[in-house]
Design a protein around this motif. Structure first.
Motif: not given
Length: 356
Positions: A45-58
């Motif tokens: 949830l943190i390393l494969a979903e939330t963190a990378p997708k948040t970074y990609a959105a930014l």
């Protein structure tokens, strides 16, 4: 491209679950299954979903450039597998009566474009954001809302004496002038002031010559939306036109500058010109010429009076009162207290407005 991303994501998650479960069972037995389920859920949830997708959105552009090459390589290598998966999925959908067709991308709606503008522009480019939003707002504004009304048209009455006509031409604040007989309802054409002023140097230039200089009138329906009228100006190669209602009666005049001012605001309105319409007072109120349009008043004073009804402030007051007020009448419109100060010949001339 989407298929290879989904394929890679699924394979990675399944493989990670299998390996983690195998190792957990080896070391902790049956308890390891529960432990690895909880731990792996948080990790994915943190390393494969939330963190990378948040970074990609930014940082979408940076991530896209980094991911494009590896994804293209994987797409070429795994293309047969991806093709087989897509066809199997489409076949299953076909069993349930769902036929998958290749669709053309749907255009964004105005509201979707507005959301994109709001979300994609930072504070450093706020002025560009306002500019783009005003362009989108042209689809909500009609010609009738942006035109100069009939009673404010500055033109040349051909029935006047030649000396008066020359004086009006020389003192004209506009580049284009309608010419008419008696009143604007009998318009004969549109003059280009620059060309006429050059001709006035000729002492033999007469009223007949002036009429010959007038170009054909371009008529605009008052119900047309501004974004379409802007395109019409471009297509017809016009910069000015007389606005008519459904019966063909002249209601006002519209120029290309009027349309552009809806986007960028007034081009050149001096403090003296603003004072003609709005005069701030020491008590926080403002004396306002009631013939000003509500849209212009909101723009100049940064107010928020309702502008989806009558065009002028005078009309707005009459609509709310449902009668022509007398001097001294007070009314509250949209949180703005308004006192009527001057009325003559069934027309409101001046009011005092207390901002909300």
């Amino acid at each position: 491209m989407l298929s290879i991303i989904l394929f890679g994501n699924t394979v990675t998650n399944v493989a990670a679950s299998a390996v983690a479960t195998f190792l957990a069972v080896q070391y902790y037995g049956d308890l390891g299954v529960a432990l690895v389920t909880i731990a792996l859920t948080f990790v994915l949830l943190i390393l494969a979903e939330t963190a990378p997708k948040t970074y990609a959105a930014l940082y979408p552009q940076r991530v896209a450039f980094l991911a494009a090459s590896p994804l293209l390589i994987l797409l070429k290598i795994l293309n047969p597998i991806v093709w087989a998966i897509n066809n199997i999925a489409n076949g299953l959908l076909l069993i349930f009566g769902v036929r998958v067709k290749r669709k053309m991308p749907e255009p964004l709606s105005i509201e979707e474009l507005r959301s994109v503008v709001h979300e994609s522009i930072d504070h450093s480019t706020l002025s560009y954001q306002h500019l783009l939003l005003r362009v989108l707002d042209l689809q909500k504004v009609t010609v009738a809302e942006a035109m100069i009304p009939k009673n404010e048209i500055y033109g040349i009455d051909l029935e006047l004496e030649w000396s008066i006509i020359v004086e009006r031409l020389v003192n004209s604040p506009h580049d284009y002038l309608p010419v008419y007989r008696d009143n604007i309802d009998h318009a004969k054409g549109i003059l280009m002031l620059r060309r006429v002023l050059a001709q006035l140097r000729n002492p033999q230039f007469t009223k007949i010559d002036l009429i010959r200089e007038a170009s054909e009138i371009y008529y605009i329906p008052e119900s047309a939306l501004l974004h379409q009228q802007l395109l019409n100006f471009q297509r017809e190669q016009k910069t000015i036109g007389l606005v008519v209602n459904e019966y063909g009666d002249i209601q006002g005049i519209l120029t290309l500058q009027d349309v552009l001012e809806e986007i960028v605001g007034e081009f050149a309105m001096s403090a003296t010109e603003i004072a003609k319409w709005i005069s701030p007072q020491k008590d926080g109120s403002a004396l306002v010429n009631a013939s000003i349009t509500v849209r212009d008043l909101n723009r100049l004073a940064h107010w928020h009076l309702p502008d989806d009804g009558p065009r002028t402030l005078s009309g707005l007051i009459v609509e709310h009162l449902e009668m022509i007020p007398k001097v001294g009448v007070s009314i509250n419109i949209g949180g703005y207290a308004i006192d009527v100060l001057s009325v003559s010949h069934n027309k409101i001339f001046q009011v005092r407005v207390f901002p909300a």
